[in-house]
Design a protein around this motif. Structure first.
Motif, PDB file in Angstrom:
ATOM      1  N   CYS A   1       0.435  -4.160  -1.198  1.00  0.00           N
ATOM      2  CA  CYS A   1      -0.973  -3.759  -1.124  1.00  0.00           C
ATOM      3  C   CYS A   1      -1.081  -2.655  -0.151  1.00  0.00           C
ATOM      4  CB  CYS A   1      -1.836  -5.092  -0.915  1.00  0.00           C
ATOM      5  SG  CYS A   1      -1.732  -5.537   0.698  1.00  0.00           S
ATOM      6  N   ASN A   2      -2.248  -1.801  -0.393  1.00  0.00           N
ATOM      7  CA  ASN A   2      -2.532  -0.784   0.753  1.00  0.00           C
ATOM      8  C   ASN A   2      -3.328  -1.341   1.763  1.00  0.00           C
ATOM      9  OD1 ASN A   2      -5.357  -0.222   0.009  1.00  0.00           O
ATOM     10  ND2 ASN A   2      -4.193   0.629  -1.746  1.00  0.00           N
ATOM     11  N   ILE A   3      -3.485  -0.879   2.966  1.00  0.00           N
ATOM     12  CA  ILE A   3      -4.129  -1.898   4.218  1.00  0.00           C
ATOM     13  C   ILE A   3      -5.562  -2.190   4.110  1.00  0.00           C
ATOM     14  CG2 ILE A   3      -4.443  -1.739   6.553  1.00  0.00           C
ATOM     15  CD1 ILE A   3      -1.717  -0.687   6.990  1.00  0.00           C
ATOM     16  N   PRO A   4      -6.424  -1.012   3.534  1.00  0.00           N
ATOM     17  CA  PRO A   4      -7.806  -1.275   3.265  1.00  0.00           C
ATOM     18  C   PRO A   4      -8.117  -2.227   2.444  1.00  0.00           C
ATOM     19  CG  PRO A   4      -7.338   1.127   3.448  1.00  0.00           C
ATOM     20  CD  PRO A   4      -5.920   0.354   3.173  1.00  0.00           C
ATOM     21  N   TYR A   5      -7.337  -2.566   1.581  1.00  0.00           N
ATOM     22  CA  TYR A   5      -7.693  -3.284   0.169  1.00  0.00           C
ATOM     23  C   TYR A   5      -7.027  -4.551   0.740  1.00  0.00           C
ATOM     24  CZ  TYR A   5      -8.474  -4.017  -4.544  1.00  0.00           C
ATOM     25  OH  TYR A   5      -8.727  -4.685  -5.863  1.00  0.00           O
ATOM     26  N   VAL A  14      -1.486  -8.215   8.233  1.00  0.00           N
ATOM     27  CA  VAL A  14      -1.107  -6.675   8.199  1.00  0.00           C
ATOM     28  C   VAL A  14      -0.514  -6.353   9.552  1.00  0.00           C
ATOM     29  CG1 VAL A  14      -2.037  -4.193   7.847  1.00  0.00           C
ATOM     30  CG2 VAL A  14      -2.351  -5.944   6.119  1.00  0.00           C
ATOM     31  N   ILE A  15      -1.405  -6.848  10.630  1.00  0.00           N
ATOM     32  CA  ILE A  15      -1.004  -6.422  12.101  1.00  0.00           C
ATOM     33  C   ILE A  15       0.037  -6.807  12.407  1.00  0.00           C
ATOM     34  CG2 ILE A  15      -1.833  -6.583  14.481  1.00  0.00           C
ATOM     35  CD1 ILE A  15      -4.873  -6.323  13.234  1.00  0.00           C
ATOM     36  N   TYR A  16       0.360  -8.267  12.142  1.00  0.00           N
ATOM     37  CA  TYR A  16       1.702  -8.570  12.642  1.00  0.00           C
ATOM     38  C   TYR A  16       2.825  -7.909  12.035  1.00  0.00           C
ATOM     39  CZ  TYR A  16       5.312 -12.250  13.102  1.00  0.00           C
ATOM     40  OH  TYR A  16       6.403 -12.733  13.336  1.00  0.00           O
ATOM     41  N   THR A  17       2.716  -7.774  10.660  1.00  0.00           N
ATOM     42  CA  THR A  17       3.659  -7.137  10.002  1.00  0.00           C
ATOM     43  C   THR A  17       3.943  -5.938  10.412  1.00  0.00           C
ATOM     44  OG1 THR A  17       3.208  -8.520   7.718  1.00  0.00           O
ATOM     45  CG2 THR A  17       4.799  -6.659   7.738  1.00  0.00           C
ATOM     46  N   THR A  18       2.917  -5.047  10.873  1.00  0.00           N
ATOM     47  CA  THR A  18       3.213  -3.675  11.220  1.00  0.00           C
ATOM     48  C   THR A  18       3.948  -3.860  12.437  1.00  0.00           C
ATOM     49  OG1 THR A  18       1.290  -3.073  10.179  1.00  0.00           O
ATOM     50  CG2 THR A  18       1.924  -1.594  11.733  1.00  0.00           C
ATOM     51  N   GLN A  19       3.549  -4.967  13.289  1.00  0.00           N
ATOM     52  CA  GLN A  19       4.034  -4.894  14.854  1.00  0.00           C
ATOM     53  C   GLN A  19       5.581  -5.242  14.692  1.00  0.00           C
ATOM     54  OE1 GLN A  19       1.288  -7.316  16.702  1.00  0.00           O
ATOM     55  NE2 GLN A  19       0.156  -5.669  17.444  1.00  0.00           N
ATOM     56  N   HIS A  20       5.969  -6.154  13.676  1.00  0.00           N
ATOM     57  CA  HIS A  20       7.375  -6.889  13.831  1.00  0.00           C
ATOM     58  C   HIS A  20       8.284  -6.120  12.988  1.00  0.00           C
ATOM     59  CE1 HIS A  20       4.806  -9.594  16.194  1.00  0.00           C
ATOM     60  NE2 HIS A  20       5.815  -9.916  16.714  1.00  0.00           N
ATOM     61  N   HIS A  21       7.666  -5.509  12.163  1.00  0.00           N
ATOM     62  CA  HIS A  21       8.436  -5.043  10.895  1.00  0.00           C
ATOM     63  C   HIS A  21       8.242  -3.390  10.650  1.00  0.00           C
ATOM     64  CE1 HIS A  21      10.133  -9.052  10.290  1.00  0.00           C
ATOM     65  NE2 HIS A  21       8.828  -9.359  10.116  1.00  0.00           N
ATOM     66  N   ARG A  22       8.702  -2.553  11.314  1.00  0.00           N
ATOM     67  CA  ARG A  22       8.420  -1.118  11.273  1.00  0.00           C
ATOM     68  C   ARG A  22       8.653  -0.457   9.977  1.00  0.00           C
ATOM     69  NH1 ARG A  22       4.767  -0.606  15.198  1.00  0.00           N
ATOM     70  NH2 ARG A  22       5.433  -1.640  17.138  1.00  0.00           N
ATOM     71  N   THR A  23       9.105  -1.213   9.056  1.00  0.00           N
ATOM     72  CA  THR A  23       9.411  -0.510   7.694  1.00  0.00           C
ATOM     73  C   THR A  23       8.364  -0.912   6.714  1.00  0.00           C
ATOM     74  OG1 THR A  23      10.723  -2.565   7.111  1.00  0.00           O
ATOM     75  CG2 THR A  23      11.970  -0.613   7.983  1.00  0.00           C
ATOM     76  N   LYS A  25       5.608  -0.504   4.003  1.00  0.00           N
ATOM     77  CA  LYS A  25       5.445   0.662   3.438  1.00  0.00           C
ATOM     78  C   LYS A  25       3.950   0.445   2.782  1.00  0.00           C
ATOM     79  CE  LYS A  25      10.042   1.935   1.754  1.00  0.00           C
ATOM     80  NZ  LYS A  25      10.879   2.405   0.504  1.00  0.00           N
ATOM     81  N   ILE A  26       3.277   1.371   2.439  1.00  0.00           N
ATOM     82  CA  ILE A  26       1.879   1.304   1.836  1.00  0.00           C
ATOM     83  C   ILE A  26       2.032   1.098   0.254  1.00  0.00           C
ATOM     84  CG2 ILE A  26      -0.334   2.843   1.018  1.00  0.00           C
ATOM     85  CD1 ILE A  26       0.126   2.208   4.269  1.00  0.00           C
ATOM     86  N   TYR A  27       2.878   1.488  -0.234  1.00  0.00           N
ATOM     87  CA  TYR A  27       3.076   1.104  -1.622  1.00  0.00           C
ATOM     88  C   TYR A  27       4.312   0.259  -1.894  1.00  0.00           C
ATOM     89  CZ  TYR A  27       7.057   4.309  -1.548  1.00  0.00           C
ATOM     90  OH  TYR A  27       8.155   4.985  -1.097  1.00  0.00           O
ATOM     91  N   THR A  28       4.010  -0.979  -2.842  1.00  0.00           N
ATOM     92  CA  THR A  28       4.759  -2.025  -3.095  1.00  0.00           C
ATOM     93  C   THR A  28       5.497  -2.008  -4.486  1.00  0.00           C
ATOM     94  OG1 THR A  28       3.295  -3.543  -3.642  1.00  0.00           O
ATOM     95  CG2 THR A  28       3.701  -3.349  -1.328  1.00  0.00           C
ATOM     96  N   LYS A  29       4.765  -1.401  -5.512  1.00  0.00           N
ATOM     97  CA  LYS A  29       5.063  -1.305  -6.741  1.00  0.00           C
ATOM     98  C   LYS A  29       4.964  -2.622  -7.500  1.00  0.00           C
ATOM     99  CE  LYS A  29       8.707   2.226  -6.012  1.00  0.00           C
ATOM    100  NZ  LYS A  29      10.265   2.765  -6.014  1.00  0.00           N
ATOM    101  N   THR A  30       4.522  -3.596  -6.730  1.00  0.00           N
ATOM    102  CA  THR A  30       4.306  -4.859  -7.513  1.00  0.00           C
ATOM    103  C   THR A  30       3.087  -5.090  -8.125  1.00  0.00           C
ATOM    104  OG1 THR A  30       3.175  -5.720  -5.518  1.00  0.00           O
ATOM    105  CG2 THR A  30       5.694  -6.142  -5.561  1.00  0.00           C
ATOM    106  N   GLY A  31       2.215  -3.993  -8.367  1.00  0.00           N
ATOM    107  CA  GLY A  31       1.121  -3.941  -9.193  1.00  0.00           C
ATOM    108  C   GLY A  31       1.066  -2.902 -10.277  1.00  0.00           C
ATOM    109  N   ASP A  32       2.422  -2.343 -10.488  1.00  0.00           N
ATOM    110  CA  ASP A  32       2.531  -1.383 -11.534  1.00  0.00           C
ATOM    111  C   ASP A  32       2.210  -1.916 -13.066  1.00  0.00           C
ATOM    112  OD1 ASP A  32       3.215   0.439  -9.494  1.00  0.00           O
ATOM    113  OD2 ASP A  32       5.368   0.242  -9.784  1.00  0.00           O
ATOM    114  N   LYS A  33       2.305  -3.102 -13.138  1.00  0.00           N
ATOM    115  CA  LYS A  33       2.016  -3.761 -14.694  1.00  0.00           C
ATOM    116  C   LYS A  33       0.664  -4.197 -14.522  1.00  0.00           C
ATOM    117  CE  LYS A  33       6.931  -5.040 -15.347  1.00  0.00           C
ATOM    118  NZ  LYS A  33       7.830  -6.148 -15.733  1.00  0.00           N
ATOM    119  N   GLY A  34      -0.150  -3.840 -13.683  1.00  0.00           N
ATOM    120  CA  GLY A  34      -1.464  -4.209 -13.826  1.00  0.00           C
ATOM    121  C   GLY A  34      -2.204  -5.593 -13.177  1.00  0.00           C
TER     122      GLY A  34
END
Length: 214
Positions: A1-5, A14-23, A25-34
């Motif tokens: 998911c993207n952060i504002p959504y 989101v904050i925890y993940t950003t602080q502890h895992h610098r990798t 990504k904004i895109y995850t590809k998990t929603g490509d099938k709708g």
């Protein structure tokens, strides 16, 4: 998911993940099938009513950001400083509402509901602000058109987006998926935005256009 959504995770996650895992990504590809995930982990189609409501709340938040930018350009920005601070708090509350919507009451665990519980006192705070600003305005004797300058009109746009969000949230309320306090907050927020639109026109000394039957 993207952060504002905030459908897939809470802002704290989101904050925890950003602080502890610098990798992160904004895109995850998990929603490509709708389909995409709620905070509960449940996956639903992207046209589900939950995501419709989330989209409208997100759109409202973006519009309020634009309002604050117009406010910075106002010649009366010093007199409207309290309004800007209030809008920041409202924008934060809308992110919290996004987390609430993404955590349906009828399927979330007690722990998840506790993390996303909405503060009912925020509704009363909106009501107090409506009363505060309405008292300073000239009496409203006619219907008015969205008018009164760029700032006022941007608040009217936000008000109409807020009403749309309220309609979507109302369907979730009747389905037992969102709390009544969330629905109340969005309802009062539209009233506040109407009040602030008039207040902005008043402070900037811009004329509001009166509705006349054609």
């Amino acid at each position: 998911c993207n952060i504002p959504y905030v459908a897939c995770c809470s802002l704290k996650d989101v904050i925890y993940t950003t602080q502890h895992h610098r990798t992160l990504k904004i895109y995850t590809k998990t929603g490509d099938k709708g389909r995409t995930s709620l905070f509960t982990g449940e996956r639903r189609s992207k046209f589900d009513s939950v995501f419709e409501a989330l989209g409208d709340v997100d759109e409202l938040n973006s519009n309020l950001g634009l309002v604050r930018e117009y406010l910075k350009e106002s010649e009366k920005k010093d007199a409207l400083q309290d309004v800007s601070k209030m809008l920041v708090k409202i924008q934060c509350s809308l992110l919290d509402i996004g987390s609430c919507i993404a955590t349906p009451l009828n399927s979330a665990s007690d722990k998840q509901l506790q993390r996303t519980e909405f503060d009912e006192n925020l509704v009363q705070e909106l009501e107090q602000n409506i009363d505060r600003y309405w008292k300073e305005l000239p009496e409203l004797k006619n219907f008015i058109l969205p008018s009164g300058g760029k700032l006022s009109c941007s608040l009217h746009v936000s008000r109409s987006v807020c009403r749309r969000a309220e309609r979507k949230i109302s369907s979730l309320l009747h389905a037992g998926e969102v709390s009544k306090d969330v629905a109340k907050y969005v309802n009062r927020l539209s009233d506040l935005l109407f009040t602030l639109a008039r207040y902005a026109a008043f402070v900037e000394e811009n004329e509001e256009v009166i509705y006349k039957k054609q």
